[in-house]
Design an enzyme around this catalytic site. Structure first.
Site, mmCIF file in Angstrom:
data_model
loop_
_atom_site.group_PDB
_atom_site.id
_atom_site.type_symbol
_atom_site.label_atom_id
_atom_site.label_comp_id
_atom_site.label_asym_id
_atom_site.label_seq_id
_atom_site.Cartn_x
_atom_site.Cartn_y
_atom_site.Cartn_z
ATOM 1 N N TRP A 19 0.764 -1.277 0.042
ATOM 2 C CA TRP A 19 -0.114 0.164 0.032
ATOM 3 C C TRP A 19 1.000 1.154 -0.025
ATOM 4 O O TRP A 19 0.516 2.153 -0.643
ATOM 5 C CB TRP A 19 -0.759 0.085 1.329
ATOM 6 N N HIS A 20 1.939 1.271 0.631
ATOM 7 C CA HIS A 20 3.013 2.298 1.064
ATOM 8 C C HIS A 20 3.662 2.809 -0.296
ATOM 9 O O HIS A 20 3.908 4.103 -0.623
ATOM 10 C CB HIS A 20 3.737 2.266 1.900
ATOM 11 N N GLY A 21 3.686 2.015 -1.309
ATOM 12 C CA GLY A 21 4.417 2.244 -2.542
ATOM 13 C C GLY A 21 4.576 1.050 -3.464
ATOM 14 O O GLY A 21 4.883 -0.171 -3.094
ATOM 15 N N PHE A 63 2.662 7.931 -1.967
ATOM 16 C CA PHE A 63 1.325 7.033 -1.620
ATOM 17 C C PHE A 63 -0.036 7.492 -2.392
ATOM 18 O O PHE A 63 -0.836 6.796 -2.174
ATOM 19 C CB PHE A 63 1.070 7.322 -0.082
#
Length: 465
Positions: A315-317, A465
């Protein structure tokens, strides 16, 4: 448009606030919606249609889900989740998948090089949680499309969170109370968050950039960088959350807390109960528990933890470093879960705290690695003798940033808050605070403004993000 920009602080926000408080109650939501859509349009004109599409999908399928039953109800939910996730995956991860395929198979598929819509990870998660909550019967589907549009697009938490559940603001969307106390709290909270971002996070970020650019590295400099980045990412993330919560209070919304001094923790488990709380609770409620949580056999429990943290990292990258970061913390959490409670209770809290800080420093070095090769380069510098133990350059930056490190370390604990509460609890202290605090807040705003006018380093970490 960044919260930490002069345009937002002295043009957009004053106009929105003035218009909002001059508007009659029935028009306030419309004014906020127009302002929020303009806010997003200003930063991402071509992607405004994407946000409107997410809103329309969530609205239509929310109504369909509520009116359906059985397989039709489940199908409506699945369709809404797939459509919203497809947008997120397409814009955020397409090039990652192409690079991975090219690397594995030696192919030469061209990258799409799509610009990442700002805040897409946040507003798509909010839209998905709304549809799931309607399916579960936890909330009623919103009949007014403008109110749902405001929930998804509300500018205070649009680009950097916290991830607000529809149930958190359902009542506030219908009716809100506005008080002078709530307004002052919001202004104070916003300015404190702004100061954390500009005075602490940005300055620490400057040191991290200096570290990247210099060729005169040492083992100590690698560790200084690890501390600086860990503090930078905390003050940046928590600062934006403070600003969002403050802005919400100004307009009558109550957003959930997102950070509770995570660096005072004595275990990784405790750390993640204090760090980015809205994201952790989202994965817990919509992924972990539906998979069975911890009420399953151990092999499945381990799989649940690994899956959740794989997704948390992803999700973060769109980079393997984020996935490795997520699995790294999954491994630490599983190790902690396997240690008997009796043994944990015998470990001094100071020992647990040292372990936690060490684990987090390593974790954020992984998180901020420039690809897997860059991540390994940083870890090598920290844990091998590939570089001198210390250099004159390192000592120079250590002396130059010593005061900032001390301020950052103290600011990452609740020490100042506890001291202020104890002083203000006394009769004399309360009177002093009533005079000194507003002056202090104004002084902080002036200082921050001076930094911004000076054109200081002002990165936006949420582009990732």
């Amino acid at each position: 448009m960044l919260f930490s920009s002069l345009t937002f602080l002295f043009v957009f926000l004053p106009i929105v606030m003035l218009g909002y408080y001059l508007m009659p109650a029935k028009a306030k939501n419309i004014w906020l919606l127009i302002s929020s859509l303009f806010f997003y349009f200003y930063g991402e004109p071509k992607y405004l249609i994407l946000m409107i599409a997410v809103i329309c999908v969530s609205y239509v399928f929310g109504l369909v889900t509520e009116k359906s039953s059985g397989k039709s109800r489940k199908a409506a939910l699945i369709a809404s989740v797939i459509i919203n996730l497809s947008a997120l995956i397409f814009f955020k991860y397409t090039d990652f998948f192409i690079r991975t395929v090219n690397s594995v198979f030696g192919s030469d598929i061209g990258l799409l090089s799509l610009a990442l819509p700002i805040g897409i990870s946040f507003f798509t998660f909010q839209a998905i949680s709304y549809n799931i909550d309607v399916y579960r019967g936890d909330v009623a589907a919103q009949k007014n499309p403008l109110n749902l549009a405001l929930y998804v697009s509300l500018f205070p938490q649009l680009v950097a969170g916290p991830i607000v559940r529809y149930s958190d603001v359902e009542r506030d969307l219908r009716e809100r109370t506005h008080t002078l106390e709530g307004f002052y709290y919001g202004v104070r909270r916003f300015i404190i968050g702004l100061a954390k971002k500009i005075l602490l996070a940005n300055t620490l970020g400057n040191l991290c950039e200096t570290f990247r650019e210099t060729d005169d590295k040492s083992t100590l400099f690698f560790w200084l960088y690890a501390v600086a980045y860990s503090l930078q990412v905390y003050f940046d993330f928590s600062g934006y959350s403070d600003m969002a919560i403050g802005l919400g209070s100004i307009f009558g919304f109550k957003f959930p807390e997102n950070f509770r001094h995570p660096y005072v923790s004595s275990s990784v488990t405790e750390f993640w109960r204090r760090w980015h709380i809205s994201l952790g609770s989202w994965f817990r409620d919509y992924v972990y528990i539906p998979m069975g949580g911890n009420r399953v056999k151990k092999p499945r429990f381990f799989l649940n933890i690994l899956t959740v943290w794989f997704l948390t990292g992803f999700w973060h990258g769109a980079d393997w470093t984020f996935i490795i970061w997520g699995l790294y913390f999954a491994a630490l959490l599983l190790i902690e879960k396997c240690i008997p409670q009796k043994i944990k209770e015998k470990v001094p809290s100071a020992v647990g705290h040292v372990y936690l800080i060490f684990a987090v420093l390593v974790g954020f070095v992984i998180f901020n690695g420039n690809g897997t090769s860059g991540m390994l380069y940083d870890l090598k510098g920290m844990f091998t003798s590939a570089y001198p133990a210390c250099t004159d350059t390192t000592l120079y930056y250590l002396r130059s940033y010593a005061v900032l490190f001390i301020a950052g370390i103290i600011g990452a604990t609740p020490a100042l808050k506890i001291a202020a509460e104890k002083i203000s609890a006394t009769k004399i202290g309360s009177k002093i605070f009533s005079v000194v605090e507003p002056i202090f807040i104004i002084a902080v705003l002036i200082t921050v403004t001076a930094y911004l006018i000076d054109g200081s380093y002002n990165p936006f970490l949420y582009f990732r993000f």
